[in-house]
Design a protein around this motif. Structure first.
Motif, PDB file in Angstrom:
ATOM      1  N   ILE A 133     -11.470   2.470  44.819  1.00 50.41           N
ATOM      2  CA  ILE A 133     -10.676   2.619  46.043  1.00 50.41           C
ATOM      3  C   ILE A 133     -10.138   4.041  46.182  1.00 50.41           C
ATOM      4  CG2 ILE A 133     -10.080   0.188  46.221  1.00 50.41           C
ATOM      5  CD1 ILE A 133      -7.382   0.802  44.940  1.00 50.41           C
ATOM      6  N   GLY A 134     -10.747   4.974  45.421  1.00 53.23           N
ATOM      7  CA  GLY A 134     -10.435   6.394  45.601  1.00 53.23           C
ATOM      8  C   GLY A 134      -9.188   6.872  44.903  1.00 53.23           C
ATOM      9  N   ILE A 135      -8.701   6.160  43.878  1.00 53.79           N
ATOM     10  CA  ILE A 135      -7.538   6.605  43.120  1.00 53.79           C
ATOM     11  C   ILE A 135      -8.026   7.290  41.845  1.00 53.79           C
ATOM     12  CG2 ILE A 135      -5.482   5.882  41.842  1.00 53.79           C
ATOM     13  CD1 ILE A 135      -5.111   3.641  43.843  1.00 53.79           C
ATOM     14  N   ASP A 136      -7.783   8.573  41.734  1.00 54.71           N
ATOM     15  CA  ASP A 136      -8.266   9.367  40.606  1.00 54.71           C
ATOM     16  C   ASP A 136      -7.094   9.699  39.686  1.00 54.71           C
ATOM     17  OD1 ASP A 136      -9.758  10.873  38.896  1.00 54.71           O
ATOM     18  OD2 ASP A 136      -9.880  12.636  40.209  1.00 54.71           O
ATOM     19  N   LEU A 137      -6.998   8.957  38.578  1.00 52.67           N
ATOM     20  CA  LEU A 137      -5.908   9.146  37.632  1.00 52.67           C
ATOM     21  C   LEU A 137      -6.471   9.244  36.217  1.00 52.67           C
ATOM     22  CD1 LEU A 137      -3.405   6.386  38.883  1.00 52.67           C
ATOM     23  CD2 LEU A 137      -3.131   8.851  39.173  1.00 52.67           C
ATOM     24  N   PRO A 138      -5.800   9.949  35.310  1.00 50.54           N
ATOM     25  CA  PRO A 138      -6.193   9.882  33.896  1.00 50.54           C
ATOM     26  C   PRO A 138      -6.204   8.428  33.444  1.00 50.54           C
ATOM     27  CG  PRO A 138      -4.542  11.586  34.245  1.00 50.54           C
ATOM     28  CD  PRO A 138      -4.636  10.821  35.524  1.00 50.54           C
ATOM     29  N   TYR A 139      -7.145   8.068  32.569  1.00 50.48           N
ATOM     30  CA  TYR A 139      -7.381   6.667  32.237  1.00 50.48           C
ATOM     31  C   TYR A 139      -6.101   5.951  31.777  1.00 50.48           C
ATOM     32  CZ  TYR A 139      -9.447   2.463  30.279  1.00 50.48           C
ATOM     33  OH  TYR A 139      -9.742   1.155  30.001  1.00 50.48           O
ATOM     34  N   GLU A 140      -5.348   6.569  30.883  1.00 47.12           N
ATOM     35  CA  GLU A 140      -4.154   5.901  30.358  1.00 47.12           C
ATOM     36  C   GLU A 140      -3.134   5.638  31.472  1.00 47.12           C
ATOM     37  OE1 GLU A 140      -2.449   7.847  27.026  1.00 47.12           O
ATOM     38  OE2 GLU A 140      -4.212   7.632  25.755  1.00 47.12           O
ATOM     39  N   LEU A 141      -2.990   6.594  32.376  1.00 46.86           N
ATOM     40  CA  LEU A 141      -2.061   6.411  33.486  1.00 46.86           C
ATOM     41  C   LEU A 141      -2.579   5.346  34.452  1.00 46.86           C
ATOM     42  CD1 LEU A 141       0.488   7.249  34.972  1.00 46.86           C
ATOM     43  CD2 LEU A 141      -0.799   9.113  36.035  1.00 46.86           C
ATOM     44  N   ALA A 142      -3.901   5.331  34.672  1.00 48.40           N
ATOM     45  CA  ALA A 142      -4.501   4.326  35.550  1.00 48.40           C
ATOM     46  C   ALA A 142      -4.272   2.923  35.006  1.00 48.40           C
ATOM     47  CB  ALA A 142      -5.999   4.596  35.709  1.00 48.40           C
ATOM     48  N   VAL A 143      -4.462   2.763  33.697  1.00 50.63           N
ATOM     49  CA  VAL A 143      -4.251   1.453  33.063  1.00 50.63           C
ATOM     50  C   VAL A 143      -2.795   1.028  33.215  1.00 50.63           C
ATOM     51  CG1 VAL A 143      -4.171   0.250  30.839  1.00 50.63           C
ATOM     52  CG2 VAL A 143      -6.179   1.605  31.452  1.00 50.63           C
ATOM     53  N   ARG A 144      -1.887   1.961  32.969  1.00 50.65           N
ATOM     54  CA  ARG A 144      -0.460   1.635  33.055  1.00 50.65           C
ATOM     55  C   ARG A 144      -0.088   1.201  34.475  1.00 50.65           C
ATOM     56  NH1 ARG A 144       4.160   2.192  30.259  1.00 50.65           N
ATOM     57  NH2 ARG A 144       6.095   2.653  31.384  1.00 50.65           N
ATOM     58  N   LYS A 145      -0.543   1.969  35.454  1.00 43.29           N
ATOM     59  CA  LYS A 145      -0.235   1.632  36.850  1.00 43.29           C
ATOM     60  C   LYS A 145      -0.876   0.301  37.240  1.00 43.29           C
ATOM     61  CE  LYS A 145      -0.347   3.420  41.589  1.00 43.29           C
ATOM     62  NZ  LYS A 145       1.063   3.103  41.844  1.00 43.29           N
ATOM     63  N   ALA A 146      -2.121   0.051  36.770  1.00 41.17           N
ATOM     64  CA  ALA A 146      -2.819  -1.200  37.087  1.00 41.17           C
ATOM     65  C   ALA A 146      -2.062  -2.397  36.525  1.00 41.17           C
ATOM     66  CB  ALA A 146      -4.239  -1.162  36.546  1.00 41.17           C
ATOM     67  N   ILE A 147      -1.585  -2.281  35.288  1.00 45.03           N
ATOM     68  CA  ILE A 147      -0.856  -3.395  34.666  1.00 45.03           C
ATOM     69  C   ILE A 147       0.448  -3.666  35.415  1.00 45.03           C
ATOM     70  CG2 ILE A 147       0.400  -4.108  32.586  1.00 45.03           C
ATOM     71  CD1 ILE A 147      -1.782  -2.644  30.952  1.00 45.03           C
ATOM     72  N   ILE A 148       1.171  -2.604  35.746  1.00 39.94           N
ATOM     73  CA  ILE A 148       2.429  -2.770  36.494  1.00 39.94           C
ATOM     74  C   ILE A 148       2.172  -3.453  37.834  1.00 39.94           C
ATOM     75  CG2 ILE A 148       4.253  -1.507  37.707  1.00 39.94           C
ATOM     76  CD1 ILE A 148       4.082   0.595  35.441  1.00 39.94           C
ATOM     77  N   THR A 149       1.087  -3.038  38.501  1.00 42.11           N
ATOM     78  CA  THR A 149       0.773  -3.610  39.818  1.00 42.11           C
ATOM     79  C   THR A 149       0.318  -5.057  39.700  1.00 42.11           C
ATOM     80  OG1 THR A 149       0.093  -1.403  40.528  1.00 42.11           O
ATOM     81  CG2 THR A 149      -0.522  -3.241  41.943  1.00 42.11           C
ATOM     82  N   LEU A 150      -0.497  -5.358  38.707  1.00 37.06           N
ATOM     83  CA  LEU A 150      -0.940  -6.739  38.497  1.00 37.06           C
ATOM     84  C   LEU A 150       0.240  -7.649  38.185  1.00 37.06           C
ATOM     85  CD1 LEU A 150      -4.215  -6.123  36.454  1.00 37.06           C
ATOM     86  CD2 LEU A 150      -4.087  -7.135  38.727  1.00 37.06           C
ATOM     87  N   LYS A 151       1.210  -7.159  37.436  1.00 45.41           N
ATOM     88  CA  LYS A 151       2.409  -7.951  37.145  1.00 45.41           C
ATOM     89  C   LYS A 151       3.167  -8.259  38.436  1.00 45.41           C
ATOM     90  CE  LYS A 151       5.039  -6.707  33.717  1.00 45.41           C
ATOM     91  NZ  LYS A 151       5.813  -5.775  32.831  1.00 45.41           N
ATOM     92  N   THR A 152       3.140  -7.308  39.361  1.00 48.98           N
ATOM     93  CA  THR A 152       3.809  -7.523  40.649  1.00 48.98           C
ATOM     94  C   THR A 152       3.161  -8.648  41.435  1.00 48.98           C
ATOM     95  OG1 THR A 152       4.394  -5.176  40.718  1.00 48.98           O
ATOM     96  CG2 THR A 152       4.518  -6.382  42.790  1.00 48.98           C
ATOM     97  N   THR A 153       1.861  -8.887  41.219  1.00 53.89           N
ATOM     98  CA  THR A 153       1.171  -9.958  41.950  1.00 53.89           C
ATOM     99  C   THR A 153       1.187 -11.290  41.210  1.00 53.89           C
ATOM    100  OG1 THR A 153      -1.024  -9.479  41.008  1.00 53.89           O
ATOM    101  CG2 THR A 153      -0.371  -8.249  42.974  1.00 53.89           C
ATOM    102  N   GLY A 154       1.904 -11.362  40.072  1.00 54.30           N
ATOM    103  CA  GLY A 154       2.070 -12.654  39.418  1.00 54.30           C
ATOM    104  C   GLY A 154       1.410 -12.813  38.068  1.00 54.30           C
ATOM    105  N   PHE A 155       0.656 -11.818  37.610  1.00 53.87           N
ATOM    106  CA  PHE A 155       0.079 -11.890  36.273  1.00 53.87           C
ATOM    107  C   PHE A 155       1.147 -11.566  35.222  1.00 53.87           C
ATOM    108  CE2 PHE A 155      -3.743 -10.969  38.799  1.00 53.87           C
ATOM    109  CZ  PHE A 155      -4.648 -11.870  38.257  1.00 53.87           C
ATOM    110  N   THR A 156       1.046 -12.200  34.052  1.00 51.89           N
ATOM    111  CA  THR A 156       1.859 -11.764  32.928  1.00 51.89           C
ATOM    112  C   THR A 156       1.275 -10.463  32.393  1.00 51.89           C
ATOM    113  OG1 THR A 156       0.523 -12.936  31.282  1.00 51.89           O
ATOM    114  CG2 THR A 156       2.351 -14.163  32.297  1.00 51.89           C
ATOM    115  N   GLU A 157       2.052  -9.723  31.630  1.00 49.83           N
ATOM    116  CA  GLU A 157       1.545  -8.459  31.085  1.00 49.83           C
ATOM    117  C   GLU A 157       0.341  -8.703  30.184  1.00 49.83           C
ATOM    118  OE1 GLU A 157       3.093  -4.442  28.749  1.00 49.83           O
ATOM    119  OE2 GLU A 157       4.523  -5.879  29.586  1.00 49.83           O
TER     120      GLU A 157
END
Length: 537
Positions: free
Chosen positions: A397-421
């Protein structure tokens, strides 16, 4: 009734994660089994194991089919036909035959003979020749099994009558509605005279009225063809009315089994009540709509007033609902808000910072500027099937982030949609088809949230979901609003959902807004006919 399928101690692992745990289930010939379970419970995996056309790296236990088989030609029938004459080999008897799908190789010709007699309907895969006419789609299935052209056309017409689509036989398949496509799929499946129908949320993406038509057609076909059926559905009434017996799957295990009505009640009771926080600060208007109109010209219907002189405002951090039955004009309104459809007349403006943007004007400084801060989740959303979840949430979706930062942001966002960490971390490397439908839906919402929109438009967000997953989606929307301050515009015919999640609701009827206000009060304005259409549609 004779035992048709016996599932014994079935376990399936994906990358060390158990998706099915010690499943034990007997399905009798002619029986209809309903499977209830929240998104991710393992329903779809169980259905695919029963279908027998996929290979699993880590699977154990037994899936035994008890059958009658002709040793000469390999013809397969249900166990009650044992001792009968083979329909294709005069004088040859059908003999008792047991087949374990776990033990047999996937390419074993005996296993393939069995799977040819198993039909499957999936919730989002129509498997049609989109550019061909409806009648051609069914004829193609008949010619594939050796029917001659004239006979094939006659049989195709009979099958389309059975699924109540004889009035659509000359239509191009891609132009059909979702419910009509599912009935064509069923007609194509009935070509092979199946002994077992696996229906995995066959109406998950349909509105309730269309869903009822499809359910009725499926139920009639099961009786006409003397099929055994296993069906999953988030409509508890379907399991209650169709099934002879029901099971509840939870976290890959059967936790309850018995009378369909009792199981439906128990499953619905697993969904906890949700309370909206009263202290959410609702801001100033962020969307303004004034005297909006949209007219279409139809060859058959003439001038169609899809939207007729409507005006309303949506405030910042508000969850605003557009309610109404099919054809009320709510989807057209939402598409105008997103700049997808150009209105005939009227004003639509969206606030970016302190500036108001005219959504009717194209270009990077007008509509284009506003759209970069808006996201839309269509009912027919799609993920990138050949990319894993972390890529779906970043690179795709065109988001260019260093891998570790991308993973961190993805986990935070997934938690917002109802997933556990823990769950969020575990799915990042998975492909979309390894997730359940409800999980994919939440990933699609996370995909939008990753772009940090101010406004999110959602079209029928609960259309494919069981009651428990609906609660999860409600929580995810409320949590996203609470933590991120998003504004939501939600289009839905699901009145209970709108009442639970929205701050205000606009009720649309025949292209007009008839009331705006507190959800419960507005929804009371529904006519009795609209209630029936919304509840049983």
């Amino acid at each position: 009734m004779a035992a048709f399928i016996e599932v014994k101690n079935l376990n399936v692992d994906f990358d060390g994660f158990k998706v099915l745990k010690d499943i034990n289930l007997t399905i009798n010939e002619g029986e209809v089994i309903g499977i209830l379970g929240r998104s991710g419970a393992g329903k779809t995996v169980l259905m695919h194991v029963l279908r027998g056309v996929e290979e699993y790296e880590s699977i154990s236990g037994q899936v035994i089919y008890h059958l009658a088989r002709c040793e000469k030609c390999g013809h397969i029938e249900p166990p009650s036909k044992t001792g009968y004459e083979c329909p294709g080999c005069p004088g040859e008897k059908l003999l008792s035959f047991d087949a374990d799908f776990i033990e047999m190789a996937i390419h074993d010709h005996k296993r393939r003979d069995i799977t040819k007699r198993i039909a499957i309907m999936l919730q989002r895969t129509f498997a049609l020749y989109g550019d061909e006419r409806v009648i051609t789609n069914v004829v193609n299935s008949l010619t594939e099994i050796g029917e001659q052209d004239e006979e094939a056309i006659s049989k195709a017409m009979e099958l389309l009558e059975k699924v109540q689509l004889s009035h659509r036989m000359m239509h191009v398949a891609r132009d059909l509605s979702g419910g009509e496509k599912q009935r064509v799929v069923l007609a194509r499946q009935l070509v092979r005279n199946p002994m077992l129908l696996l229906a995995d949320e066959p109406t998950g993406t349909l509105d309730p009225r269309t869903a009822k038509i499809v359910h009725d057609v499926i139920e009639r076909s099961v009786k006409d063809y003397n099929m055994t059926m296993v069906i999953t559905s988030h409509w508890s009434e379907v399991v209650e009315s169709i099934a002879d017996r029901a099971i509840i799957l939870e976290d890959g295990a059967i936790i309850n089994e018995g009378d369909p009505c009792e199981m439906a009640k128990a499953f619905t009771g697993m969904a906890c009540a949700i309370e909206k926080k009263p202290d959410i600060a609702i801001g100033d208007p962020i969307i303004k709509v004034q005297n909006l109109r949209k007219k279409y010209i139809s060859v058959t219907r003439g001038v169609v007033n899809a939207v007729s002189d409507i005006s309303f405002e949506v405030r910042e951090s508000e969850i605003f609902g557009l309610a109404g039955v099919s054809g009320a004009g709510k989807t057209t309104t939402s598409e105008i808000l997103m700049g997808i459809v150009q209105p005939t007349s009227g004003e639509v403006v969206t606030r970016v910072g302190d500036e108001w943007i005219d959504m009717k004007k194209p270009g990077p400084e007008c509509r284009g500027r506003a759209l970069q801060y808006m996201g839309i989740l269509h009912q027919e959303y799609s993920l990138y099937t050949h990319r894993n979840i972390i890529d779906n949430l970043t690179e795709s979706i065109g988001i260019d982030l260093p891998y570790e930062l991308a993973v961190r942001k993805a986990i935070i966002t997934l938690k917002t949609t109802g997933f556990t960490e823990e769950k969020a971390k575990s799915i990042l490397s998975k492909m979309p088809d390894e997730l359940s439908e409800g999980e994919r839906h939440r990933v699609a919402l996370a995909q939008i949230l990753m772009k940090e929109p101010n406004i999110i438009v959602m079209d029928e967000p609960t259309g494919t979901m069981d009651p428990i997953t609906k609660k999860d989606v409600t929580r995810s929307i409320l949590k996203a609003r609470e933590e991120l301050g998003n504004t939501f515009v939600i289009v839905s015919h699901d009145m209970d959902f709108l009442e639970e999640v929205c701050d205000r609701v606009a009720l649309m009827r025949n292209g007009e807004i008839v009331d705006i206000g507190e959800p419960k009060k507005v929804i009371l304005q529904l006519t009795e006919a609209e209630r029936v259409e919304a509840d049983t549609d």
